[in-house]
Design an enzyme around this catalytic site. Structure first.
Site, mmCIF file in Angstrom:
data_model
loop_
_atom_site.group_PDB
_atom_site.id
_atom_site.type_symbol
_atom_site.label_atom_id
_atom_site.label_comp_id
_atom_site.label_asym_id
_atom_site.label_seq_id
_atom_site.Cartn_x
_atom_site.Cartn_y
_atom_site.Cartn_z
ATOM 1 N N HIS A 191 -2.885 6.927 3.718
ATOM 2 C CA HIS A 191 -1.771 6.027 4.064
ATOM 3 C C HIS A 191 -0.392 6.578 3.723
ATOM 4 O O HIS A 191 0.550 5.826 3.487
ATOM 5 C CB HIS A 191 -1.964 4.652 3.408
ATOM 6 C CG HIS A 191 -1.345 3.550 4.227
ATOM 7 N ND1 HIS A 191 -1.395 2.227 3.884
ATOM 8 C CD2 HIS A 191 -0.637 3.600 5.396
ATOM 9 C CE1 HIS A 191 -0.762 1.510 4.793
ATOM 10 N NE2 HIS A 191 -0.300 2.329 5.726
ATOM 11 N N CYS A 216 0.796 -1.241 0.000
ATOM 12 C CA CYS A 216 0.000 0.000 0.000
ATOM 13 C C CYS A 216 0.824 1.285 0.000
ATOM 14 O O CYS A 216 0.765 2.053 -0.942
ATOM 15 C CB CYS A 216 -0.933 0.090 1.198
ATOM 16 S SG CYS A 216 -1.669 -1.430 1.728
#
Ligand SMILES: *[C@@H]1O[C@H](CO)[C@@H](O)[C@H](O)[C@H]1NC(C)=O
Ligand SMILES: *[C@@H]1O[C@H](CO)[C@@H](O)[C@H](O)[C@H]1NC(C)=O
Length: 610
Positions: free
Chosen positions: A156, A95
């Protein structure tokens, strides 16, 4: 049905008194002149952008990539009426680095967003690392071009750096005008009853350390007492104090992990802590629809970054137990419904031809995600080997769709290599801006390929990193159908016959759990997309020449990587209490819920039953 109203829709009052008619006349002339110039120069209108990213979705989970049992009619429509990229490669199989590359158009090693330690992604909301300020995101450029820019969902890429409200790495500090979502990864520990991977692992490790420390401590006390060793009793007092100072915050942190790590932000404000996920896809959809409606009269960029289908999985009541693939399938189908709602609002407001929609996943499906009861919680990567965290095709070959009615021809299929880094230059160019010249941009404009102005990808080489470690190189040989891929190492699968690292849950990039290859392991993806049969000098007469070319390209590439501060160093990823976002006092355990007032349920979903 709405009529095409005047633009701007609300006429400004022109009643300024005095010589208004004269002024009006002049204004009208100037306007006519400007309009004529505009028409003559025929600058193409700047499109809006809706960039959709699903978390951990596998390429084999989507109907238009061959799934027959998961229902994704809205995503499939993007492919049927737009372009489908069949060799769309995420810049990283994880990610944080993949998203850093997506936002900046650059390999994550260039921005320090690739880890050298085992912590490949941010796990704590109160870490100090994040996307560096000197990196330029496409949102930043589009904002300067006058676009409204919104991010809904997962970021993120960091939050704070030095203080708990400096918002140094926050999306609003990276070009977004509006943010509704989370800044750190979603985890099983965020939803009670979903088991635990991260916390359980960490707790096990800490418990072991604590027990060893205690046994040592009391043994020493005993030995001191019976006179075998002689240590001043004061020393034991200090050691005990140190243990308490260390243990108390750790225990408090673990005990309150869900509140501390799983919260929802609207811009800078924490609006729900802990986050209640059940209806989150619905709430995000609501936010997206409102963002589009609120910006329909100016250019906008919406990055719709779904929290699903990363574990812990969830779906609202109307989708639960409706799919053929358990809660995972339910979550995918709800995301697909949500995309349908976005398409609907664009259509209803006649924005479909003025809007480019891109659809992707940040990396391949996470094969090791199996619930404690044995239910499969990770998706499917189709014919491709391995999954998330590996550079086998299953970890990096992601869905890639580009939908732009009137510009992109329906059913366009592009088999050439493309990268999720390509979105940066594509979006920037279409917005009318120039791609930054002061740095290397690894992504390439997608439009020539998609509009069939060129037939071969300009990506001759793509470099596949496992965090900060160069793992494999892909060579799209010119004037040849071959696509070579050379691996320098690969993770050791456990159990052996599986395609994942079920012992460590996430495959590693270094250490004793990888196999190094010298010479590199070579495949021809054009003939062997499943990476089953490594080539040898016997089966491939050009074996050594191919490896030599790849080696040269690798050396050139390595030379272009600067030394930067590592944003994912252990120092930058650990939990720092002074950076912790907390919407109430610590004595109230960081609890609040302000989100209710602002959302309402949208149309009932279209699926009825299995
Ligand atoms: C989710 O939405 C449904 C339908 O409006 C509602 O009944 C339910 O209480 C909501 N769940 C939560 C946790 O808010
Ligand atoms: C479709 O997706 C589901 C869920 O990931 C998976 O179990 C199934 O094998 C996939 N089907 C095909 C044909 O790939």
């Amino acid at each position: 049905m709405e009529e095409d109203g005047p633009w701007p829709p609300h006429k400004a009052p022109l009643d300024c008194g005095g010589e208004e008619s004269d002024l009006e006349m002049k204004l009208l002339l100037v306007l006519t002149f400007l309009l004529t110039i505009n028409v003559l120069c025929a600058t193409p209108p700047r499109p809006n952008f809706v960039l959709i990213m699903v978390d951990d979705l596998g390429i084999g989970d989507v109907g238009c990539y061959g799934n027959k049992t998961l229902r994704t009619p809205n995503i499939d429509r993007l492919a049927a009426e737009g372009a489908k990229l069949t060799q769309h490669i995420a810049a990283s199989p994880l990610c944080t680095p993949s998203r850093a590359a997506f936002m900046t158009g650059r390999y994550p090693v260039r921005s320090g967003m690739a880890a050298e330690s085992i912590f490949g992604a941010f796990i704590f909301s109160a870490s100090s690392g994040g996307l560096p300020e000197n990196e330029i995101t496409f949102a930043e450029i589009l904002k300067m071009e006058g676009y409204s820019t919104g991010l809904i969902g997962k970021w993120h890429l960091g939050l704070n750096r030095e203080k708990r409200n400096d918002f140094y790495h926050h999306p609003l500090n990276h070009g977004f005008d509006y943010f509704y979502g989370t800044t750190v990864t979603h985890l099983r520990d965020c939803i009670p009853g979903n088991g635990s991977v991260f916390l359980a692992g960490a707790a096990g490790f800490l418990k072991q350390t604590f027990v060893i420390a205690c046994i040592t401590f009391f043994t020493l006390i005993f030995l001191n007492y019976i006179g075998i060793i002689q240590i001043h009793w004061k020393v034991f007092g200090y050691v005990l104090l140190c243990i308490i100072i260390f243990v108390v915050p750790v225990v408090l942190f673990f005990w309150n992990f869900r509140n501390l790590n799983c919260f929802l932000l609207r811009n800078h404000k924490v609006i729900q802590q802990p986050l209640i996920y059940e209806n989150l896809t619905q709430r995000m959809t609501n936010e997206a629809v409102n963002f589009i409606l609120g910006n329909q009269n100016k250019p906008f960029l919406l990055f719709m970054s779904y929290i699903q289908v990363h574990t812990a999985l969830y779906a609202s009541a109307k989708f639960r137990e409706k799919s053929k693939h358990g809660i995972y399938g339910d979550a995918v189908e709800e995301v697909d419904w949500s995309i349908g709602e976005i398409l609907d609002v664009l259509n209803r407001n006649k924005l479909q031809e003025a809007t480019v929609i891109y659809f992707t996943s940040d990396n391949g499906a996470h094969l090791e995600e199996i619930s404690s009861s044995g239910e499969i919680h990770g998706g499917c990567n189709g014919i491709f080997k391995g999954g998330k965290a590996t550079n086998w095709e299953g970890g990096i070959r992601v869905p890639g769709l580009l939908y732009w009615p009137g510009v992109v021809k329906p059913k366009t299929i592009i088999n050439e290599p493309t990268s999720n880094m390509d979105i940066f230059p594509t979006v920037v160019k279409l917005s009318g801006a120039a791609v930054p010249q002061d740095r290397i941009i690894d992504g390439l404009d997608l439009m020539p390929l998609i509009q069939r102005e060129s037939v071969t990808s300009e990506h001759e080489f793509l470099f596949h990193y496992c965090n900060a470690y160069l793992n494999a190189v892909r060579w799209n040989q010119r004037n040849s159908s071959s696509i070579w891929k050379a691996f320098f190492f690969s993770p050791i699968f456990y159990p052996e016959e599986s395609e994942g690292c079920f012992n460590s849950h996430v495959c590693p990039c270094f250490g004793h759990l990888i196999t190094q290859y010298d010479p590199p392991l070579l495949f021809d993806l054009s003939k062997d997309p499943g990476e089953k049969n490594p080539l040898t000098p016997h089966t491939e007469p050009n074996f050594y020449n191919i490896l030599r070319t790849i080696e040269e390209a690798t050396m050139n590439h390595r030379r272009s990587i600067p030394v930067t501060d590592n944003q994912l160093s252990v120092k930058n990823v650990i939990w720092k209490p002074w950076l912790q976002a907390c919407c109430s006092s610590w004595l109230e355990f960081c609890y609040c819920d302000y989100d209710e007032e602002n959302w309402s349920w949208i149309d009932p979903p279209k699926y009825k039953n299995k």
